[in-house]
Design a protein around this motif. Structure first.
Motif, PDB file in Angstrom:
ATOM      1  N   LEU A  68      46.582  44.129  33.763  1.00 21.06           N
ATOM      2  CA  LEU A  68      47.607  45.028  33.224  1.00 21.06           C
ATOM      3  C   LEU A  68      47.509  46.393  33.895  1.00 21.06           C
ATOM      4  O   LEU A  68      46.406  46.925  34.078  1.00 21.06           O
ATOM      5  N   ASN A  69      48.655  46.972  34.231  1.00 18.55           N
ATOM      6  CA  ASN A  69      48.720  48.316  34.785  1.00 18.55           C
ATOM      7  C   ASN A  69      49.553  49.227  33.890  1.00 18.55           C
ATOM      8  O   ASN A  69      50.401  48.749  33.136  1.00 18.55           O
ATOM      9  N   LYS A 125      38.578  47.982  30.884  1.00 15.90           N
ATOM     10  CA  LYS A 125      39.097  48.995  31.812  1.00 15.90           C
ATOM     11  C   LYS A 125      38.461  48.850  33.188  1.00 15.90           C
ATOM     12  O   LYS A 125      37.244  48.788  33.327  1.00 15.90           O
ATOM     13  N   VAL A 126      39.319  48.781  34.219  1.00 14.82           N
ATOM     14  CA  VAL A 126      38.827  48.667  35.596  1.00 14.82           C
ATOM     15  C   VAL A 126      39.375  49.779  36.482  1.00 14.82           C
ATOM     16  O   VAL A 126      39.021  49.882  37.651  1.00 14.82           O
ATOM     17  N   GLY A 127      40.241  50.621  35.927  1.00 12.61           N
ATOM     18  CA  GLY A 127      40.829  51.742  36.645  1.00 12.61           C
ATOM     19  C   GLY A 127      41.353  52.754  35.649  1.00 12.61           C
ATOM     20  O   GLY A 127      41.171  52.595  34.426  1.00 12.61           O
ATOM     21  N   SER A 156      44.299  50.749  34.410  1.00 15.08           N
ATOM     22  CA  SER A 156      44.280  49.332  34.784  1.00 15.08           C
ATOM     23  C   SER A 156      43.223  48.605  33.965  1.00 15.08           C
ATOM     24  O   SER A 156      42.088  49.089  33.827  1.00 15.08           O
ATOM     25  N   TYR A 157      43.603  47.445  33.434  1.00 16.22           N
ATOM     26  CA  TYR A 157      42.721  46.674  32.562  1.00 16.22           C
ATOM     27  C   TYR A 157      42.820  45.195  32.909  1.00 16.22           C
ATOM     28  O   TYR A 157      43.864  44.723  33.372  1.00 16.22           O
ATOM     29  N   THR A 158      41.734  44.481  32.671  1.00 12.15           N
ATOM     30  CA  THR A 158      41.762  43.018  32.734  1.00 12.15           C
ATOM     31  C   THR A 158      41.676  42.461  31.314  1.00 12.15           C
ATOM     32  O   THR A 158      41.043  43.059  30.442  1.00 12.15           O
ATOM     33  N   LEU A 159      42.322  41.324  31.106  1.00 10.33           N
ATOM     34  CA  LEU A 159      42.273  40.641  29.817  1.00 10.33           C
ATOM     35  C   LEU A 159      41.958  39.173  30.092  1.00 10.33           C
ATOM     36  O   LEU A 159      42.828  38.418  30.535  1.00 10.33           O
ATOM     37  N   ALA A 160      40.701  38.788  29.854  1.00  9.86           N
ATOM     38  CA  ALA A 160      40.265  37.415  30.107  1.00  9.86           C
ATOM     39  C   ALA A 160      40.570  36.551  28.893  1.00  9.86           C
ATOM     40  O   ALA A 160      40.116  36.848  27.781  1.00  9.86           O
ATOM     41  N   PHE A 161      41.322  35.478  29.103  1.00 10.64           N
ATOM     42  CA  PHE A 161      41.663  34.588  27.996  1.00 10.64           C
ATOM     43  C   PHE A 161      40.405  33.975  27.369  1.00 10.64           C
ATOM     44  O   PHE A 161      40.398  33.629  26.190  1.00 10.64           O
ATOM     45  N   TYR A 198      52.924  47.187  33.094  1.00  8.76           N
ATOM     46  CA  TYR A 198      53.179  46.223  34.167  1.00  8.76           C
ATOM     47  C   TYR A 198      52.116  45.129  34.111  1.00  8.76           C
ATOM     48  O   TYR A 198      50.995  45.362  33.655  1.00  8.76           O
ATOM     49  N   VAL A 199      52.447  43.945  34.622  1.00 11.03           N
ATOM     50  CA  VAL A 199      51.454  42.908  34.878  1.00 11.03           C
ATOM     51  C   VAL A 199      51.280  42.828  36.393  1.00 11.03           C
ATOM     52  O   VAL A 199      52.208  42.452  37.114  1.00 11.03           O
ATOM     53  N   SER A 200      50.094  43.178  36.857  1.00 11.82           N
ATOM     54  CA  SER A 200      49.888  43.250  38.313  1.00 11.82           C
ATOM     55  C   SER A 200      49.266  41.982  38.887  1.00 11.82           C
ATOM     56  O   SER A 200      49.246  41.807  40.109  1.00 11.82           O
TER      57      SER A 200
END
Length: 227
Positions: free
Chosen positions: A122-123, A157-159, A162-167, A192-194
């Protein structure tokens, strides 16, 4: 001679049955226009990212998967995929406000992946302001709602935004059957979905048949040796 032939067939079947899922295990999709090799802009209601992944845009959503009206997919050159209204207007992100509020970006798969395999990127996501919900449709026909609170809690949070979401981290999907589609819906805010990474498609029936043949061949050889 028969023993050698059976062993050869069993070996080939086993190698193929193991190799096919292994290759499919690496499916990843970057959804910026730059990564896709296209110009930044609108791309209609549906966009075929690959034979196994189709994106669709929904706007003015009501309740339940597929509700609302057709929107327009927007690809940003750096931020990723978003949704505009049916006239290709409004904000470029998946929006929870404005005249076409409660938008969603839908991911539909040709080969159902394991429910706990994908990782969403996600952005422009701010957990304290953006109310993002994940809605997953499973192969058996049931629907799993991952609420806003879970998305906020499990997003990493990776930025800056910017975030990651692991199912795999979502308790609502633990132990569930493979999924056919899911959508990212925004009730408030703009995201946004990047990207979508680590998608693991389930083995196709032909692969399972090959695996069965290989195991059967090995079993036959053991019985012959025992005799």
């Amino acid at each position: 001679m028969l023993k050698i032939s059976v062993l050869l067939v069993a070996t080939i079947c086993l190698v193929v049955s193991v190799a096919v899922p292994a290759l499919a295990y690496t499916d990843s999709y970057d959804l910026t226009s730059t990564a896709l090799g296209i110009a930044e802009g609108n791309y209609g209601f549906s966009y075929f990212v690959s034979p196994d992944l189709t994106l669709t845009a929904i706007t003015k959503m009501t309740d339940g998967p597929g509700s609302g009206v057709a929107g327009t997919i927007y690809f940003h050159n750096k931020e990723g995929a978003g949704v505009q209204d049916e006239l290709a207007g409004g904000s470029k992100e998946i929006s929870g406000g404005g005249p076409c509020q409660d938008e969603a970006l839908v991911f539909t798969f040709g080969t159902p992946p394991y429910a706990d395999s994908p990782t969403l990127l996600l952005n422009k996501f701010k957990p304290d302001k953006d109310d993002v919900e994940l809605v997953v449709s499973l192969v058996g026909g049931s629907t799993v709602y991952v609420p806003i609170a879970t998305v906020d809690l499990k997003a990493v949070k990776v930025g800056k935004e910017s975030y990651t979401l692991a199912f795999a981290d979502l308790p609502e999907l633990a132990g569930k059957e493979p999924l056919t589609s899911f959508y990212v819906r925004t009730w408030e805010g703009h995201v946004y979905v990047s990207g979508l990474h680590d998608v693991a498609p389930t083995p196709e029936p032909a692969t399972l048949v090959l695996l069965g043949l290989s195991l059967g061949g090995v079993g036959l050889l053991r019985r012959r040796r025992a005799a």
